[in-house]
Design a protein around this motif. Structure first.
Motif, PDB file in Angstrom:
ATOM      1  N   LYS A   1       0.787  -1.629   0.198  1.00  0.00           N
ATOM      2  CA  LYS A   1       0.010   0.281   0.149  1.00  0.00           C
ATOM      3  C   LYS A   1       0.168   1.072  -0.193  1.00  0.00           C
ATOM      4  O   LYS A   1       0.681   2.394  -0.996  1.00  0.00           O
ATOM      5  N   LEU A   2       2.038   1.237   0.514  1.00  0.00           N
ATOM      6  CA  LEU A   2       3.074   2.636   0.580  1.00  0.00           C
ATOM      7  C   LEU A   2       3.396   2.316  -0.210  1.00  0.00           C
ATOM      8  O   LEU A   2       3.681   3.809  -1.015  1.00  0.00           O
ATOM      9  N   ALA A   3       3.495   1.142  -1.101  1.00  0.00           N
ATOM     10  CA  ALA A   3       4.416   1.788  -2.334  1.00  0.00           C
ATOM     11  C   ALA A   3       3.872   2.219  -3.911  1.00  0.00           C
ATOM     12  O   ALA A   3       4.397   2.271  -4.713  1.00  0.00           O
ATOM     13  N   ASP A   4       2.533   1.884  -3.883  1.00  0.00           N
ATOM     14  CA  ASP A   4       1.421   2.643  -4.815  1.00  0.00           C
ATOM     15  C   ASP A   4       1.856   3.744  -5.003  1.00  0.00           C
ATOM     16  O   ASP A   4       1.847   4.629  -4.158  1.00  0.00           O
ATOM     17  N   LYS A   5       1.685   4.033  -6.257  1.00  0.00           N
ATOM     18  CA  LYS A   5       1.940   4.987  -6.739  1.00  0.00           C
ATOM     19  C   LYS A   5       0.880   6.323  -6.892  1.00  0.00           C
ATOM     20  O   LYS A   5       0.785   7.110  -7.237  1.00  0.00           O
ATOM     21  N   GLY A   6      -0.251   5.070  -6.987  1.00  0.00           N
ATOM     22  CA  GLY A   6      -1.199   6.356  -7.193  1.00  0.00           C
ATOM     23  C   GLY A   6      -1.681   6.482  -8.228  1.00  0.00           C
ATOM     24  O   GLY A   6      -1.286   5.728  -9.406  1.00  0.00           O
ATOM     25  N   ASP A   7      -3.171   7.568  -8.439  1.00  0.00           N
ATOM     26  CA  ASP A   7      -2.887   9.280  -9.609  1.00  0.00           C
ATOM     27  C   ASP A   7      -1.759   8.880 -10.322  1.00  0.00           C
ATOM     28  O   ASP A   7      -1.171  10.081 -10.218  1.00  0.00           O
ATOM     29  N   MET A   8      -1.580   7.790 -11.984  1.00  0.00           N
ATOM     30  CA  MET A   8      -0.760   8.828 -12.795  1.00  0.00           C
ATOM     31  C   MET A   8      -1.052   8.897 -13.809  1.00  0.00           C
ATOM     32  O   MET A   8      -0.593   8.699 -15.155  1.00  0.00           O
ATOM     33  N   SER A   9      -2.381   9.211 -13.770  1.00  0.00           N
ATOM     34  CA  SER A   9      -3.068   9.690 -15.221  1.00  0.00           C
ATOM     35  C   SER A   9      -2.631  10.897 -15.271  1.00  0.00           C
ATOM     36  O   SER A   9      -1.699  11.713 -14.953  1.00  0.00           O
ATOM     37  N   ASN A  10      -3.073  11.280 -16.250  1.00  0.00           N
ATOM     38  CA  ASN A  10      -2.730  12.255 -17.416  1.00  0.00           C
ATOM     39  C   ASN A  10      -3.282  13.663 -17.062  1.00  0.00           C
ATOM     40  O   ASN A  10      -4.689  13.600 -16.841  1.00  0.00           O
ATOM     41  N   ILE A  11      -2.959  14.669 -16.329  1.00  0.00           N
ATOM     42  CA  ILE A  11      -3.293  16.306 -15.663  1.00  0.00           C
ATOM     43  C   ILE A  11      -3.195  17.172 -16.601  1.00  0.00           C
ATOM     44  O   ILE A  11      -1.679  17.538 -16.232  1.00  0.00           O
ATOM     45  N   SER A  12      -4.507  17.925 -16.843  1.00  0.00           N
ATOM     46  CA  SER A  12      -4.073  19.469 -17.040  1.00  0.00           C
ATOM     47  C   SER A  12      -3.727  20.239 -17.012  1.00  0.00           C
ATOM     48  O   SER A  12      -3.691  20.515 -15.456  1.00  0.00           O
ATOM     49  N   VAL A  13      -2.577  21.099 -16.615  1.00  0.00           N
ATOM     50  CA  VAL A  13      -1.898  22.181 -15.726  1.00  0.00           C
ATOM     51  C   VAL A  13      -1.825  23.344 -16.281  1.00  0.00           C
ATOM     52  O   VAL A  13      -2.095  23.905 -17.300  1.00  0.00           O
ATOM     53  N   PRO A  14      -2.574  24.470 -15.932  1.00  0.00           N
ATOM     54  CA  PRO A  14      -2.242  26.075 -16.428  1.00  0.00           C
ATOM     55  C   PRO A  14      -1.054  26.713 -17.019  1.00  0.00           C
ATOM     56  O   PRO A  14       0.213  26.114 -16.616  1.00  0.00           O
ATOM     57  N   ALA A  15      -1.583  27.625 -17.638  1.00  0.00           N
ATOM     58  CA  ALA A  15      -0.848  28.361 -18.168  1.00  0.00           C
ATOM     59  C   ALA A  15       0.418  28.905 -17.187  1.00  0.00           C
ATOM     60  O   ALA A  15      -0.010  29.135 -16.086  1.00  0.00           O
ATOM     61  N   GLY A  16       1.455  29.557 -17.464  1.00  0.00           N
ATOM     62  CA  GLY A  16       2.481  30.059 -16.365  1.00  0.00           C
ATOM     63  C   GLY A  16       3.465  29.537 -15.827  1.00  0.00           C
ATOM     64  O   GLY A  16       3.582  28.019 -15.949  1.00  0.00           O
ATOM     65  N   ALA A  17       4.143  30.333 -14.898  1.00  0.00           N
ATOM     66  CA  ALA A  17       5.121  29.383 -13.899  1.00  0.00           C
ATOM     67  C   ALA A  17       4.773  28.264 -13.334  1.00  0.00           C
ATOM     68  O   ALA A  17       4.995  26.914 -12.787  1.00  0.00           O
ATOM     69  N   ALA A  18       3.478  28.668 -12.580  1.00  0.00           N
ATOM     70  CA  ALA A  18       3.481  27.401 -11.847  1.00  0.00           C
ATOM     71  C   ALA A  18       2.164  26.585 -12.328  1.00  0.00           C
ATOM     72  O   ALA A  18       3.022  25.038 -11.381  1.00  0.00           O
ATOM     73  N   GLY A  19       1.955  26.442 -13.363  1.00  0.00           N
ATOM     74  CA  GLY A  19       1.661  25.388 -14.458  1.00  0.00           C
ATOM     75  C   GLY A  19       2.323  24.631 -14.143  1.00  0.00           C
ATOM     76  O   GLY A  19       2.927  23.266 -14.507  1.00  0.00           O
ATOM     77  N   ALA A  20       4.270  25.657 -15.014  1.00  0.00           N
ATOM     78  CA  ALA A  20       5.831  24.650 -15.304  1.00  0.00           C
ATOM     79  C   ALA A  20       6.007  24.301 -13.816  1.00  0.00           C
ATOM     80  O   ALA A  20       6.257  22.953 -14.277  1.00  0.00           O
ATOM     81  N   ALA A  21       5.694  24.481 -13.208  1.00  0.00           N
ATOM     82  CA  ALA A  21       6.490  24.002 -11.831  1.00  0.00           C
ATOM     83  C   ALA A  21       5.529  22.762 -11.847  1.00  0.00           C
ATOM     84  O   ALA A  21       6.154  21.447 -11.597  1.00  0.00           O
ATOM     85  N   LEU A  22       4.036  23.055 -11.671  1.00  0.00           N
ATOM     86  CA  LEU A  22       3.400  21.432 -11.321  1.00  0.00           C
ATOM     87  C   LEU A  22       3.639  20.145 -11.924  1.00  0.00           C
ATOM     88  O   LEU A  22       3.415  19.220 -11.924  1.00  0.00           O
ATOM     89  N   GLU A  23       3.283  20.794 -13.501  1.00  0.00           N
ATOM     90  CA  GLU A  23       3.629  19.749 -14.724  1.00  0.00           C
ATOM     91  C   GLU A  23       5.168  19.226 -14.385  1.00  0.00           C
ATOM     92  O   GLU A  23       5.483  18.038 -14.456  1.00  0.00           O
ATOM     93  N   PHE A  24       6.401  19.571 -13.300  1.00  0.00           N
ATOM     94  CA  PHE A  24       7.567  18.756 -13.670  1.00  0.00           C
ATOM     95  C   PHE A  24       7.258  18.204 -12.593  1.00  0.00           C
ATOM     96  O   PHE A  24       7.952  17.553 -12.562  1.00  0.00           O
ATOM     97  N   ALA A  25       6.740  18.464 -11.600  1.00  0.00           N
ATOM     98  CA  ALA A  25       6.258  18.140 -10.316  1.00  0.00           C
ATOM     99  C   ALA A  25       5.606  16.350 -10.269  1.00  0.00           C
ATOM    100  O   ALA A  25       5.782  15.676 -10.116  1.00  0.00           O
ATOM    101  N   LEU A  26       4.692  17.165 -11.652  1.00  0.00           N
ATOM    102  CA  LEU A  26       3.734  15.607 -11.308  1.00  0.00           C
ATOM    103  C   LEU A  26       4.662  14.544 -12.207  1.00  0.00           C
ATOM    104  O   LEU A  26       4.494  12.949 -12.230  1.00  0.00           O
ATOM    105  N   ASN A  27       5.500  15.031 -13.086  1.00  0.00           N
ATOM    106  CA  ASN A  27       6.150  14.202 -14.141  1.00  0.00           C
ATOM    107  C   ASN A  27       7.464  13.026 -13.008  1.00  0.00           C
ATOM    108  O   ASN A  27       7.589  12.188 -13.785  1.00  0.00           O
TER     109      ASN A  27
END
Length: 342
Positions: free
Chosen positions: A211-237
């Protein structure tokens, strides 16, 4: 007979002492948790303690780096101040020689006053020329004295500046040495805590470990434009990457290492620690959370996650768990929420 009674008394006293030590005096050996629930609870407690220690180590390292930078600047100031001292002393010497010459000339010319000039002058123009020379000599002497006085003042100020810089350098060196000792001590405590976390992880049931090792939701998630979206995209990757205390990638992360590198990928520099990240950008309320916001947890501000939306966040959690998406409010008690961009 008395000897037998004495031996029996000693034996009885020893037996009591041994029994007493065995009941209360000896340190208890750590026992594995009795149930799977106990094991999981112990693991979570140790993980939270290790996370706090990791944050303390990182903050201490930041303090040490800042103090080393202060030391480098102080040493640089010492060198620069000494150069100013050398130049000022050279100017002082030069102007002093000039003043000495003019002083001697003035002394020689003291007997050559206006009356003398009038008596020895061959013409009216000659008299005017001699008077002009006397005026120039006096003006030169006054100017040279002023320059000498300025050079002396500059040299004295430069010496004081050099002494101050030297004192700052010595203080910074001492403080850096003390901080280094503190960092080493805290890091030692952290390594001990990490070992305990790993032991607790190994004590978990196979089911809990999965259970601890489960990667959880690995689906594609859209992110907003701008720096916040770019940072989130990196983290999600980075979802699915492992956790390691003190790591900043590329395949292993701790919580603040992930968020720091995520914003760096978006061209925004933020502090290394979750405590430091708790002060960037501007504060927003829980109701206003949006993608890219940093959510700092616990009163110690020892954990940070990045909002995916108003409900979920991505974070590097702890030993044995991958980078994954979790419910914002389930991660832990929120301390502060910061909007870095937008």
């Amino acid at each position: 007979m008395a000897s037998h009674r004495l031996k029996r008394g000693i034996f009885a006293a020893t037996a009591v002492a041994v029994a007493s030590v065995s009941l209360t005096g000896s340190p208890a050996t750590a026992q594995p948790p009795a149930t799977a629930a106990d094991a999981l609870k112990k693991f979570n407690e140790l993980s939270e303690q290790a996370t706090k220690l990791n944050e303390e180590v990182l903050r201490a390292q930041d303090d040490l780096n800042a103090k080393k930078a202060e030391l480098d600047k102080a040493n640089s100031d010492v060198g620069a101040a000494q150069q100013v001292v050398d130049r000022a002393q050279a100017d002082e010497e030069k102007f002093r020689e000039h003043v000495d010459v003019l002083t001697q000339a003035s002394f020689e010319g003291a007997r050559f006053n206006q009356l003398s000039a009038l008596l020895v002058s061959e013409s009216q123009q000659d008299f005017l020329n001699r008077m002009s020379a006397l005026g120039i000599l006096a003006a030169d002497n006054s100017e040279a004295l002023a320059k000498l006085s300025g050079a002396v003042d500059t040299a004295n100020l430069a010496k004081q500046s050099a002494q101050d810089a030297q004192t700052r350098a010595q203080d910074a060196a001492k403080a850096a040495e003390q901080l280094k000792t503190d960092v080493d001590k805290r890091n030692g405590e952290l390594q001990t805590q990490i070992k305990e976390v790993k032991t607790a992880l190994n004590n978990l049931s196979a089911g809990d470990q999965r259970k601890l090792a489960d990667k959880g939701d690995m689906s594609n998630i859209s992110v907003p434009a701008g720096a916040a979206g770019a940072a989130l995209e990196f983290a999600l990757n980075q979802r699915g990457d492992g956790y390691r205390y003190g790591s900043t990638g590329p395949d292993l992360w701790d919580c603040s290492g992930l968020t720091m590198k995520a914003y760096a990928a978006a061209g925004v520099s933020i502090p290394r620690t979750s405590g430091g990240q708790a002060g960037v950008g501007r504060s927003v309320s829980r109701a206003d959370v949006r993608a890219g916001d940093l959510i700092i947890y616990y009163s110690s501000q020892s954990h940070v996650a990045m909002a995916v939306d108003n409900v979920r966040a991505v974070h590097a959690s702890t030993e044995g768990r991958p980078v994954l998406i979790a419910n914002i409010d389930a991660i832990g008690p929120v301390s502060v929420i910061r909007r870095v961009a937008g």
